[in-house]
Design a protein around this motif. Structure first.
Motif, PDB file in Angstrom:
ATOM      1  N   ALA A  78      -8.533 101.064  42.748  1.00  0.00           N
ATOM      2  CA  ALA A  78      -8.430 100.423  41.441  1.00  0.00           C
ATOM      3  C   ALA A  78      -9.192  99.113  41.431  1.00  0.00           C
ATOM      4  O   ALA A  78      -9.328  98.439  42.464  1.00  0.00           O
ATOM      5  N   PRO A  82      -8.836  93.427  35.242  1.00  0.00           N
ATOM      6  CA  PRO A  82      -9.011  94.298  34.062  1.00  0.00           C
ATOM      7  C   PRO A  82     -10.404  94.132  33.480  1.00  0.00           C
ATOM      8  O   PRO A  82     -11.010  93.057  33.546  1.00  0.00           O
ATOM      9  N   SER A  86     -10.633  95.156  27.141  1.00  0.00           N
ATOM     10  CA  SER A  86      -9.838  96.367  27.322  1.00  0.00           C
ATOM     11  C   SER A  86      -8.587  96.378  26.460  1.00  0.00           C
ATOM     12  O   SER A  86      -7.724  97.219  26.613  1.00  0.00           O
ATOM     13  N   ASP A  89      -3.578  93.161  27.623  1.00  0.00           N
ATOM     14  CA  ASP A  89      -3.598  92.992  29.068  1.00  0.00           C
ATOM     15  C   ASP A  89      -2.173  92.836  29.583  1.00  0.00           C
ATOM     16  O   ASP A  89      -1.518  91.817  29.357  1.00  0.00           O
ATOM     17  N   ARG A  92      -2.220  95.176  34.529  1.00  0.00           N
ATOM     18  CA  ARG A  92      -2.630  96.347  35.296  1.00  0.00           C
ATOM     19  C   ARG A  92      -4.028  96.806  34.873  1.00  0.00           C
ATOM     20  O   ARG A  92      -4.566  96.331  33.877  1.00  0.00           O
ATOM     21  N   VAL A  93      -4.586  97.730  35.649  1.00  0.00           N
ATOM     22  CA  VAL A  93      -5.933  98.233  35.369  1.00  0.00           C
ATOM     23  C   VAL A  93      -5.894  99.757  35.332  1.00  0.00           C
ATOM     24  O   VAL A  93      -4.966 100.387  35.861  1.00  0.00           O
ATOM     25  N   TRP A  94      -6.918 100.315  34.695  1.00  0.00           N
ATOM     26  CA  TRP A  94      -7.007 101.772  34.614  1.00  0.00           C
ATOM     27  C   TRP A  94      -7.651 102.318  35.889  1.00  0.00           C
ATOM     28  O   TRP A  94      -8.583 101.732  36.435  1.00  0.00           O
ATOM     29  N   ALA A  95      -7.125 103.463  36.346  1.00  0.00           N
ATOM     30  CA  ALA A  95      -7.685 104.110  37.538  1.00  0.00           C
ATOM     31  C   ALA A  95      -7.477 105.616  37.424  1.00  0.00           C
ATOM     32  O   ALA A  95      -6.558 106.088  36.740  1.00  0.00           O
ATOM     33  N   ASP A 109      -6.354 112.573  35.495  1.00  0.00           N
ATOM     34  CA  ASP A 109      -6.352 111.754  34.288  1.00  0.00           C
ATOM     35  C   ASP A 109      -6.486 110.306  34.723  1.00  0.00           C
ATOM     36  O   ASP A 109      -6.714 110.020  35.908  1.00  0.00           O
ATOM     37  N   ARG A 110      -6.339 109.411  33.768  1.00  0.00           N
ATOM     38  CA  ARG A 110      -6.382 107.984  34.082  1.00  0.00           C
ATOM     39  C   ARG A 110      -5.032 107.366  33.736  1.00  0.00           C
ATOM     40  O   ARG A 110      -4.403 107.716  32.737  1.00  0.00           O
ATOM     41  N   ALA A 111      -4.605 106.433  34.587  1.00  0.00           N
ATOM     42  CA  ALA A 111      -3.322 105.770  34.386  1.00  0.00           C
ATOM     43  C   ALA A 111      -3.461 104.305  34.752  1.00  0.00           C
ATOM     44  O   ALA A 111      -4.379 103.916  35.483  1.00  0.00           O
ATOM     45  N   LYS A 112      -2.565 103.485  34.274  1.00  0.00           N
ATOM     46  CA  LYS A 112      -2.573 102.069  34.604  1.00  0.00           C
ATOM     47  C   LYS A 112      -1.829 101.840  35.918  1.00  0.00           C
ATOM     48  O   LYS A 112      -0.709 102.327  36.096  1.00  0.00           O
TER      49      LYS A 112
END
Length: 200
Positions: A78, A82, A86, A89, A92-95, A109-112
């Motif tokens: 990840a 961020p 996006s 905020d 967390r970040v998308w991964a 898929d993508r999740a935080k």
């Protein structure tokens, strides 16, 4: 020369409910409308608040039945911060994540996730019936709190709406009473002036 002390006017409370030769039928009606307005506003507020809280709780329960948690792993590390622009905020970040269903089918898929989480990190994500990652549902104490807050916000609004309707009815009665007084004064006023002139 002695000065006359100013006259103090004491308001008479609940005069519409007391015996009074000057009290009119419209005064009694107005008194009942005020009482009924407050009672209906209170009842409407309580009913609307309870209904809104119950509806909110039902919505949380319905959503919980449409999603389920799965164990997933990060396929890539990840990002540590961020991405700019996006949106909201939450730290967390998308991964990219991957998980396997009970039947052996693999989904991605993508999740935080937490910033800087390395590839292979195990996390729990919530998915819908289409096997897409969705935000975690509100459950437990958080759902109860949000339902209660919803009811607390709706209750005074509903009560104020009912009270406002009663206030409009009362305003019409007041205007009608003022018009009646005006008509009566047109009849009594000239005679009152003649009586005053005769005494002089």
């Amino acid at each position: 020369m002695t000065r006359t002390p100013p006259t103090t006017v004491t308001p008479v409370r609940l005069w519409r409910w007391r015996r009074n030769p000057l009290k009119r039928h419209s005064d009694v009606v107005e008194a009942w409308i005020v009482l009924a307005g407050w009672l209906l506003a209170l009842l409407a507020g309580v009913f609307a608040g309870v209904l809104a809280a119950g509806t909110s709780q039902s919505a949380f329960t319905a959503r919980l039945s449409q999603v389920h948690p799965v164990a997933a792993v990060l396929t890539d590390g990840a990002a540590r911060t961020p991405a700019a622009g996006s949106g909201y905020d939450d730290g967390r970040v998308w991964a990219a994540v991957r998980w396997t269903d009970a039947d052996g089918s693999v989904h991605t898929d993508r999740a935080k996730v937490v910033p800087g989480a390395p590839a292979g990190t195990r996390i729990t994500v919530w998915t819908n019936r289409s096997d897409r990652v969705v935000p975690a549902p509100v459950t437990g104490a958080a759902a109860d709190l949000q339902s209660a807050l919803t009811g607390a916000l709706v209750a005074p609004a509903a009560g104020a709406l009912v009270w406002g309707a009663g206030w409009l009815v009362r305003s019409r009665l007041i205007r009608r009473r003022m018009a009646e007084w005006d008509e009566e004064w047109k009849q009594i006023g000239p005679r009152w002036g003649n009586l005053s002139g005769g005494r002089g």
